[in-house]
Scaffold this active site. Structure first.
Site, PDB file in Angstrom:
ATOM      1  N   GLU A 189       0.823  -1.211   0.000  1.00 45.03           N
ATOM      2  CA  GLU A 189       0.000   0.000   0.000  1.00 45.03           C
ATOM      3  C   GLU A 189       0.863   1.269   0.000  1.00 45.03           C
ATOM      4  OE1 GLU A 189      -2.730  -1.022  -0.642  1.00 45.03           O
ATOM      5  OE2 GLU A 189      -3.220  -2.816   0.520  1.00 45.03           O
ATOM      6  N   ASP A 353      -1.811  -0.154  -9.917  1.00 51.10           N
ATOM      7  CA  ASP A 353      -2.080  -1.585  -9.772  1.00 51.10           C
ATOM      8  C   ASP A 353      -2.082  -2.217 -11.156  1.00 51.10           C
ATOM      9  OD1 ASP A 353      -2.314  -1.753  -7.019  1.00 51.10           O
ATOM     10  OD2 ASP A 353      -4.467  -1.373  -7.023  1.00 51.10           O
TER      11      ASP A 353
END
Length: 529
Positions: A189, A353
């Site tokens: 993250e 991502d």
């Protein structure tokens, strides 16, 4: 001579989902969809660039859970069955729509796509890791690692041994699978806390990625902001995300994936087709699900799903080329402007991502392909690089202390610690404390050795940030809760059996088969630092 650098960074990650104890678990299809829609299209793109003599450069993290699943024979076999079902369904769709011209055209398009997927899958004998590794060997890709199970490191910092295990196991797993240690790490993250760089350095990594404000608020303030990496006092470099280029892709309001020509993700044949027809291709219990065949385009953001027009991949591909041109132009303008201010070559870090490209944004791999090609042929303002190459060519950078940060909501930790998921952390912390205590033990025999190693696996799997993330998003929450609880319960039973000297060998064997990640793990990784 270029004026600067653009570094595209893709974060390829899925949580470890593998259920040999069940014939069908819907969540295993997260991997199957990503193989079909993201990983094989990326490999196809790389193959095409190599064939055409384009020396592309890209950084890509492949997390240990994802690598483990891609190499797993059971999941490879199940993916093969999944692909067979898609191929069969598209053939039926061609027949069913014989007199429906546009839908037949789309069904034939999907049939060709799935046939190509089959060819790539079989040409590589299901081993996609080796397929990606060839581009590491040619220095086109810098494949880096992540936390062992994507654990959210700032929320573990009170147990440094737990953070160390996430880093050390990840590096060892990467070296086992790629034949070389990783050069860098995508912090899970992008979450950083002060002092983490010491462990990153000690585990042998040269750089990490964090969010832009982790660099902008470093001490002292970096002279070049987020447009140059900083070195920490340990010698490890930190790269920060560029928000301008990120917004052009990520933003739900102005981002490219929202264009009306692109494929509508939420309109799927699994829900549109008549029930009796689609029943063989949905869940065994008869419940509908997405099957991966989508005939409609976004059309308009404010339209209901029933009002969407037919998709046309030809026009979608044209739009992807247009967007790649726009992205290239904007990066050129940005880098030329920064170069004039900085009096040195800036680097723009654009991380995303990986699963955005292909799975969520179907045309995403086309966009990247066009971006590489247009960058190669149509401009000379910037050059694309990967982060290992950049550090080799630019070894002198400012030394600063990064600021605590993440790329989550509001830039810190609350997405992974809030009213929906706070209940998990007392249990995770207690398990970490107990694992550190277990790590001091010397096993009495091979059975206890196996139990201690399995306890380490269960703790790592329970720590995955994916479960807390899913609880916060409100999707598939029962599964995330069940996974957190099951790993913690298995850990507790293993610990109790170890402490009592009464290990259930049959039960242990079953758990080892289910949670078989990190076959070479050594529980002593949790010994006090």
């Amino acid at each position: 001579m270029s004026l600067g650098y653009l570094a595209l960074v893709l974060h390829a990650h899925l949580p470890f989902v593998r259920h040999p104890e069940s014939d069908f678990v819907l969540e295993e299809e997260w991997l199957f969809e990503a193989i079909t829609e993201t990983y094989i299209p990326l490999l196809t793109m790389f193959d095409g660039l190599k064939r055409d003599g384009i020396d592309f450069k890209m950084t890509m993290s492949m997390t240990p859970p994802l690598v483990s699943m891609l190499k797993d024979p059971l999941l490879q076999e199940r993916y093969d069955e999944h692909l067979t079902n898609l191929e069969e369904l598209t053939e039926r769709e061609i027949e069913r729509n014989e007199h429906n011209g546009h839908v037949k055209y789309l069904a034939e398009y999907y049939a060709n796509e799935f046939n190509h997927t089959r060819q790539v899958w079989e040409d590589n004998k299901g081993d996609l890791i080796s397929a990606f590794k060839q581009y590491v060997d040619s220095n086109n890709l810098d494949i880096i690692t992540c936390g062992a199970t994507h654990g959210y490191l700032p929320l573990m910092k009170m147990y440094p041994e737990a953070v160390w295990a996430q880093l050390k196991v990840a590096v060892e797993s990467h070296e086992e699978n790629f034949g070389r240690p990783p050069s860098g790490i995508w912090l899970p993250e992008c979450a950083y806390y002060e002092g983490l760089e010491r462990m990153v350095a000690d585990v042998g990594l040269r750089y990490f990625l964090t969010d832009g404000h982790g660099i902008l608020y470093a001490r002292p303030r970096p002279r070049f902001g987020a447009y140059a990496p900083i070195y920490t006092e340990t010698g490890v470099a930190a790269f920060g995300r560029d928000h301008e280029s990120s917004q052009q892709v990520w933003s739900s309001k102005v981002g490219y994936p929202g264009a009306s020509e692109y494929r509508e993700f939420y309109r799927d044949l699994g829900w549109d087709a008549e029930y009796d027809y689609i029943k063989p291709y949905v869940m065994p219990n008869g419940q509908r699900k997405n099957v991966g065949i989508k005939y409609h385009k976004i059309t308009g953001k404010n339209l209901g799903l029933s009002d969407k027009d037919w998709y046309d991949p030809y026009w979608a591909r044209e739009k992807a080329a247009e967007h790649a041109s726009n992205f290239m132009y904007n990066r050129g303008q940005q880098i030329a402007h920064l170069n004039g201010m900085m009096q040195r070559k800036p680097i723009v870090i654009s991380p995303y991502d990986a699963e955005l490209f292909g799975h969520w944004w179907y045309e995403g791999p086309w966009f990247i392909d066009y971006l590489f090609r247009k960058t190669w042929y149509d401009q000379d303002t910037y050059e694309m690089t990967h982060l290992a190459d950049y550090l080799r060519s630019n070894p002198t950078q400012q030394v600063c202390r990064p600021s605590q940060s993440s790329w989550g909501y509001k830039g810190f930790h609350e997405y992974w610690l809030n009213e929906t998921n706070a209940w998990i952390y007392p249990h995770l912390h207690k398990a970490a404390e107990r694992m550190i205590d277990l790590a001091r033990r010397e096993p009495a025999d091979e059975l206890e050795w196996r139990a201690l190693n399995q306890a380490a696996r269960e703790l790592l799997l329970a720590q995955s940030s994916d479960w807390a993330f899913i609880m916060r998003t409100g999707t598939m929450v029962p599964y995330a809760v069940r996974r957190t609880r099951s790993h913690l319960l298995r850990f507790d039973k293993l610990r109790e059996d170890i402490m009592a000297g009464k290990i259930d060998s049959g039960w242990l064997e079953k758990v080892e088969e289910i949670d078989n990640i990190f076959p070479s793990i050594n529980y002593r990784i949790y010994r006090p630092l």
